[in-house]
Design an enzyme around this catalytic site. Structure first.
Site, PDB file in Angstrom:
ATOM      1  NE  ARG A 130      -2.188  66.269  24.821  1.00  0.00           N
ATOM      2  CZ  ARG A 130      -1.451  66.275  23.726  1.00  0.00           C
ATOM      3  NH1 ARG A 130      -0.680  65.250  23.444  1.00  0.00           N
ATOM      4  NH2 ARG A 130      -1.448  67.316  22.908  1.00  0.00           N
ATOM      5  CE  LYS A 166     -14.590  69.871   8.170  1.00  0.00           C
ATOM      6  NZ  LYS A 166     -13.957  71.192   7.929  1.00  0.00           N
ATOM      7  CG  ASP A 202     -21.632  69.953   7.618  1.00  0.00           C
ATOM      8  OD1 ASP A 202     -21.691  71.192   7.597  1.00  0.00           O
ATOM      9  OD2 ASP A 202     -21.161  69.294   6.682  1.00  0.00           O
ATOM     10  CG  HIS A 203     -19.705  75.011  10.889  1.00  0.00           C
ATOM     11  ND1 HIS A 203     -18.601  74.447  10.334  1.00  0.00           N
ATOM     12  CD2 HIS A 203     -19.760  76.263  10.398  1.00  0.00           C
ATOM     13  CE1 HIS A 203     -17.999  75.317   9.535  1.00  0.00           C
ATOM     14  NE2 HIS A 203     -18.688  76.445   9.556  1.00  0.00           N
ATOM     15  CE  LYS A 236     -21.949  78.557   7.720  1.00  0.00           C
ATOM     16  NZ  LYS A 236     -21.272  79.553   8.519  1.00  0.00           N
ATOM     17  CD  GLU A 247     -12.969  79.796   4.631  1.00  0.00           C
ATOM     18  OE1 GLU A 247     -12.979  80.124   5.822  1.00  0.00           O
ATOM     19  OE2 GLU A 247     -12.453  78.747   4.212  1.00  0.00           O
ATOM     20  CG  ASP A 297     -11.199  72.492   5.375  1.00  0.00           C
ATOM     21  OD1 ASP A 297     -11.292  71.964   6.516  1.00  0.00           O
ATOM     22  OD2 ASP A 297     -11.216  73.720   5.207  1.00  0.00           O
ATOM     23  CG  HIS A 350     -18.858  72.589   5.535  1.00  0.00           C
ATOM     24  ND1 HIS A 350     -19.313  72.001   6.690  1.00  0.00           N
ATOM     25  CD2 HIS A 350     -17.622  73.063   5.836  1.00  0.00           C
ATOM     26  CE1 HIS A 350     -18.401  72.114   7.630  1.00  0.00           C
ATOM     27  NE2 HIS A 350     -17.352  72.751   7.136  1.00  0.00           N
ATOM     28  CE  LYS A 400      -9.189  77.440   4.314  1.00  0.00           C
ATOM     29  NZ  LYS A 400     -10.064  77.745   5.459  1.00  0.00           N
ATOM     30  CE  LYS A 446     -16.665  83.834   6.563  1.00  0.00           C
ATOM     31  NZ  LYS A 446     -16.367  82.442   6.289  1.00  0.00           N
TER      32      LYS A 446
HETATM   33  N1  LIG Z   1     -10.726  75.270  14.535  1.00  0.00           N
HETATM   34  C1  LIG Z   1     -11.679  75.285  13.634  1.00  0.00           C
HETATM   35  O1  LIG Z   1     -12.051  76.338  13.073  1.00  0.00           O
HETATM   36  C2  LIG Z   1     -12.362  74.030  13.245  1.00  0.00           C
HETATM   37  C3  LIG Z   1     -11.999  72.821  13.804  1.00  0.00           C
HETATM   38  N2  LIG Z   1     -12.667  71.690  13.441  1.00  0.00           N
HETATM   39  C4  LIG Z   1     -12.296  70.395  14.020  1.00  0.00           C
HETATM   40  O2  LIG Z   1     -12.396  70.456  15.430  1.00  0.00           O
HETATM   41  C5  LIG Z   1     -11.401  69.654  16.028  1.00  0.00           C
HETATM   42  C6  LIG Z   1     -10.555  70.530  16.955  1.00  0.00           C
HETATM   43  O3  LIG Z   1      -9.988  71.549  16.196  1.00  0.00           O
HETATM   44  P1  LIG Z   1      -9.096  72.702  16.830  1.00  0.00           P
HETATM   45  O4  LIG Z   1      -9.693  73.189  18.089  1.00  0.00           O
HETATM   46  O5  LIG Z   1      -8.827  73.657  15.743  1.00  0.00           O
HETATM   47  O6  LIG Z   1      -7.760  71.922  17.156  1.00  0.00           O
HETATM   48  P2  LIG Z   1      -6.578  72.370  18.131  1.00  0.00           P
HETATM   49  O7  LIG Z   1      -5.355  71.703  17.619  1.00  0.00           O
HETATM   50  O8  LIG Z   1      -6.567  73.829  18.355  1.00  0.00           O
HETATM   51  O9  LIG Z   1      -6.986  71.684  19.511  1.00  0.00           O
HETATM   52  C7  LIG Z   1      -6.857  70.306  19.749  1.00  0.00           C
HETATM   53  C8  LIG Z   1      -7.266  70.027  21.166  1.00  0.00           C
HETATM   54  O10 LIG Z   1      -7.101  68.642  21.450  1.00  0.00           O
HETATM   55  C9  LIG Z   1      -6.396  68.505  22.685  1.00  0.00           C
HETATM   56  N3  LIG Z   1      -5.672  67.242  22.667  1.00  0.00           N
HETATM   57  C10 LIG Z   1      -4.747  66.828  21.783  1.00  0.00           C
HETATM   58  N4  LIG Z   1      -4.309  65.591  22.098  1.00  0.00           N
HETATM   59  C11 LIG Z   1      -5.000  65.217  23.196  1.00  0.00           C
HETATM   60  C12 LIG Z   1      -5.014  64.054  23.999  1.00  0.00           C
HETATM   61  N5  LIG Z   1      -4.221  63.003  23.749  1.00  0.00           N
HETATM   62  N6  LIG Z   1      -5.861  64.006  25.038  1.00  0.00           N
HETATM   63  C13 LIG Z   1      -6.657  65.056  25.333  1.00  0.00           C
HETATM   64  N7  LIG Z   1      -6.698  66.182  24.614  1.00  0.00           N
HETATM   65  C14 LIG Z   1      -5.872  66.264  23.560  1.00  0.00           C
HETATM   66  C15 LIG Z   1      -5.499  69.737  22.726  1.00  0.00           C
HETATM   67  O11 LIG Z   1      -5.150  70.127  24.012  1.00  0.00           O
HETATM   68  P3  LIG Z   1      -3.821  69.700  24.806  1.00  0.00           P
HETATM   69  O12 LIG Z   1      -2.671  69.908  23.889  1.00  0.00           O
HETATM   70  O13 LIG Z   1      -3.858  70.587  26.007  1.00  0.00           O
HETATM   71  O14 LIG Z   1      -4.044  68.281  25.144  1.00  0.00           O
HETATM   72  C16 LIG Z   1      -6.470  70.787  22.203  1.00  0.00           C
HETATM   73  O15 LIG Z   1      -7.332  71.194  23.230  1.00  0.00           O
HETATM   74  C17 LIG Z   1     -10.600  69.043  14.871  1.00  0.00           C
HETATM   75  O16 LIG Z   1     -11.161  67.798  14.546  1.00  0.00           O
HETATM   76  C18 LIG Z   1     -10.856  70.021  13.734  1.00  0.00           C
HETATM   77  O17 LIG Z   1     -10.727  69.427  12.479  1.00  0.00           O
HETATM   78  C19 LIG Z   1     -13.716  71.713  12.579  1.00  0.00           C
HETATM   79  C20 LIG Z   1     -14.120  72.888  11.994  1.00  0.00           C
HETATM   80  C21 LIG Z   1     -13.460  74.136  12.239  1.00  0.00           C
HETATM   81  O1  LIG Z   2     -15.151  73.631   8.462  1.00  0.00           O
HETATM   82  C1  LIG Z   2     -14.531  74.608   8.076  1.00  0.00           C
HETATM   83  O2  LIG Z   2     -15.217  75.748   7.862  1.00  0.00           O
HETATM   84  C2  LIG Z   2     -14.559  76.993   7.848  1.00  0.00           C
HETATM   85  C3  LIG Z   2     -15.499  77.959   7.136  1.00  0.00           C
HETATM   86  O3  LIG Z   2     -16.685  78.087   7.876  1.00  0.00           O
HETATM   87  P1  LIG Z   2     -17.601  79.378   7.708  1.00  0.00           P
HETATM   88  O4  LIG Z   2     -18.741  79.106   8.610  1.00  0.00           O
HETATM   89  O5  LIG Z   2     -16.766  80.563   8.100  1.00  0.00           O
HETATM   90  O6  LIG Z   2     -17.977  79.432   6.266  1.00  0.00           O
HETATM   91  C4  LIG Z   2     -13.228  76.931   7.137  1.00  0.00           C
HETATM   92  O7  LIG Z   2     -12.523  78.154   7.356  1.00  0.00           O
HETATM   93  C5  LIG Z   2     -12.404  75.810   7.681  1.00  0.00           C
HETATM   94  O8  LIG Z   2     -11.204  75.678   6.919  1.00  0.00           O
HETATM   95  C6  LIG Z   2     -13.149  74.510   7.618  1.00  0.00           C
HETATM   96  O9  LIG Z   2     -12.439  73.504   8.331  1.00  0.00           O
END
Ligand SMILES: NC(=O)C1=CN([C@@H]2O[C@H](COP(=O)(O)OP(=O)(O)OC[C@H]3O[C@@H](n4cnc5c(N)ncnc54)[C@H](OP(=O)(O)O)[C@@H]3O)[C@@H](O)[C@H]2O)C=CC1
Ligand SMILES: O=C1O[C@H](COP(=O)(O)O)[C@@H](O)[C@H](O)[C@H]1O
Length: 490
Positions: free
Chosen positions: A50, A151, A180-181, A185, A219, A238, A243, A341, A346
């Protein structure tokens, strides 16, 4: 540089492009794949969220992310600029029909009609159906389109089904890539190689020879900037539901008939469906949950979970479960899974403890044979076995360890899991993604535990940050004569 693994030209459209995952993982992954020659010149990356940003403002964020998250060995200023030119940004509120979908359509229309489109949903899962619906309503889903779902797919069976149903209204199952990252791996894929490419291990890979299998993902980090998400999730949702149950499936599955996606996924889902249910009344005996309290990590004091959060919470940051896979291969062999956590180290690993030998020759042995598959870090394996102690009188025994490394033969770094997965989605190769039935079977197994914990039918234990977990987890494995592998740093 070009390479036979280069993909066909693609447009990668990533929703959630201003988020943490995009900056930390997805942008570096695509850059690295360009670096090794897998990304073709015509490929384009279209970020969307957004926030109102123009292309240059967005590219500057991407540049900063690359500088921050790439290893120095991979930074190449010219290549970074070439990569950034591939990126465009478009502001869309993906929940709103009237948002700027027309702008996205114009960008996509610049590519040939048969260009592969990968829509990557790096947003909260609540948005998945709405994004799919809006893509459909604006005519953006083509035959050559695929969708990657981050996820978590839901928070329980019901919400997972709702998300799967919602996306399936607009995409065929064959177009849906649930990430599922851990499966991306290289070392997790090594479980398949170790098990099925080595008759030595294949011959003893069953409950007849194996006493127990432990799977750990620990971790040192706390919840960092993700407390809002994590506190509604907890360690079980989580890490274990996805995983660790995937890793368990790879450890326990029968040999797939081929390396085709559905052969592997059939073998895994059979394991998930064979997991012995843990009814709610058995949860306190078969699981341990805990929260970290203030402690010391790497010589520094770190606050407890509740202090970090700033409020009361019943969310676990540590979870351990005992699982049994009711197949002829595994009957009554315990699989221990745990995640934490703020652990002491790690580390993600699989520890296979074999049964003690029965030969009376030595009057016992110093220990059982043990295979440790180190998923990260120090990627590789260690096999501890008994040998003769050369300095002992008579026939004394001692332990020795064989050490193997999973590092690439050319000395390069092991690629990050997102690199492989993002391009597998372009290639349309779903073997390392989770099929719908796997997600739902995994939720079905963890659900009674989630319910029992929510109803406080099992105690919330505590552990100091910087330790391996609560004392109760030690007693838990001792019940079956097992012991957690805790010399993690060795
Ligand atoms: N971060 C991580 O390490 C991990 C994340 N995930 C998963 O990945 C996904 C993203 O995570 P993460 O990047 O951490 O989340 P963030 O909260 O950092 O980012 C969310 C994103 O969604 C966008 N967004 C929110 N609402 C809207 C909307 N209505 N329309 C368009 N864009 C929108 C936000 O941008 P803006 O506000 O500009 O719209 C932002 O870019 C989640 O499902 C999370 O569970 C999975 C594994 C690890
Ligand atoms: O999906 C997730 O994974 C990370 C851990 O990933 P790793 O590759 O560093 O083992 C975890 O930190 C996070 O909470 C979880 O959403």
């Amino acid at each position: 540089m070009s390479d036979s693994q280069q993909t066909a030209p693609f447009d990668y459209i990533i929703f959630g492009a201003t988020g943490d995952l995009m900056m930390r993982k997805l942008i570096p992954a695509l850059y690295n794949q360009l670096r090794v020659g897998h990304v073709p010149e015509e490929a384009r990356i279209i970020g969307s969220a957004r926030s109102k940003l123009d292309n240059e403002e967005y590219r500057q964020r991407a540049r900063e992310a690359l500088n921050r998250f790439l290893p120095d060995a991979h930074k190449d200023a010219d290549l970074i600029e070439r990569f950034l030119k591939k990126i465009q940004y478009i502001a869309i509120d993906s929940t709103k029909y009237e948002s700027n979908w027309g702008g996205l359509k114009e960008i996509l229309a610049q590519s040939p009609d048969d260009r592969i489109r990968v829509f990557y949903y790096s947003t909260a899962p609540q948005l998945f159906e709405a994004i799919s619906e809006n893509l459909h309503a604006h005519g953006l889903i083509t035959k050559q389109s695929r969708v990657v779902l981050e996820k978590p797919i839901g928070t329980n069976s019901e919400t997972a089904r709702a998300i799967n149903d919602g996306v399936s209204r607009f995409f065929e199952e064959g177009q849906i890539f649930r990430i599922d990252h851990y499966l991306g791996k290289e070392t997790v894929q090594d479980i398949i190689a170790l098990r099925f490419a080595n008759p030595l291990l294949q011959a003893v890979w069953s409950g007849e020879y194996i006493k127990s299998i432990q799977i750990t993902a620990a971790e040192t980090v706390g919840v960092e900037g993700r407390a809002a998400y994590y506190d509604t999730s907890g360690a079980l949702r989580d890490m274990i539901q996805n995983h660790l149950l995937q890793v368990l499936s790879l450890c326990a599955m029968e040999a797939p008939s081929s390396l085709e996606a559905d052969a592997i996924r059939d073998a895994k889902v059979n394991v998930l469906k064979a997991l012995r249910p843990i009814p709610e009344e058995a949860v306190s005996a078969e699981t341990v949950r805990a929260q970290y309290v203030q402690g010391t990590l790497n010589g520094e004091k770190v606050p407890g979970y509740l202090e970090e959060l700033g409020e009361e919470s019943h969310t676990e940051t540590y979870a351990a479960m005992r699982a049994y896979v009711d197949t002829p291969r595994w009957k009554n062999t315990p699989f221990y899974i745990r995640t934490a956590k703020r652990s002491a180290h790690k580390l993600s690993e699989v520890v296979v403890t074999f049964k003690e030998g029965t030969s009376k020759l030595f009057g016992g042995t110093p220990g059982a044979d043990r295979l440790v598959i180190r998923l990260q870090p120090n990627e590789g394996f260690g096999l501890s076995i008994n040998v003769k102690n050369p300095s002992a009188a008579g026939f004394g025994l001692q332990r020795t360890a064989l050490d193997g490394r999973f590092a690439p033969a050319d000395g390069s770094l092991i690629p990050d899991s997102y690199e492989r997965l993002m391009l597998d989605a372009v290639r349309g190769y779903p073997a390392l993604f989770i099929r719908r039935d796997e997600v739902e079977a995994a939720w079905a197994w963890v659900e009674p535990t989630l319910n029992a914990w929510a109803a406080d039918k099992a105690p919330m234990e505590h552990y100091a940050a910087g330790t391996y977990g609560p004392e109760q987890a030690r007693q838990f494995t001792a019940q079956t004569g097992d012991q957690w592998h805790e010399d993690m740093a060795d």
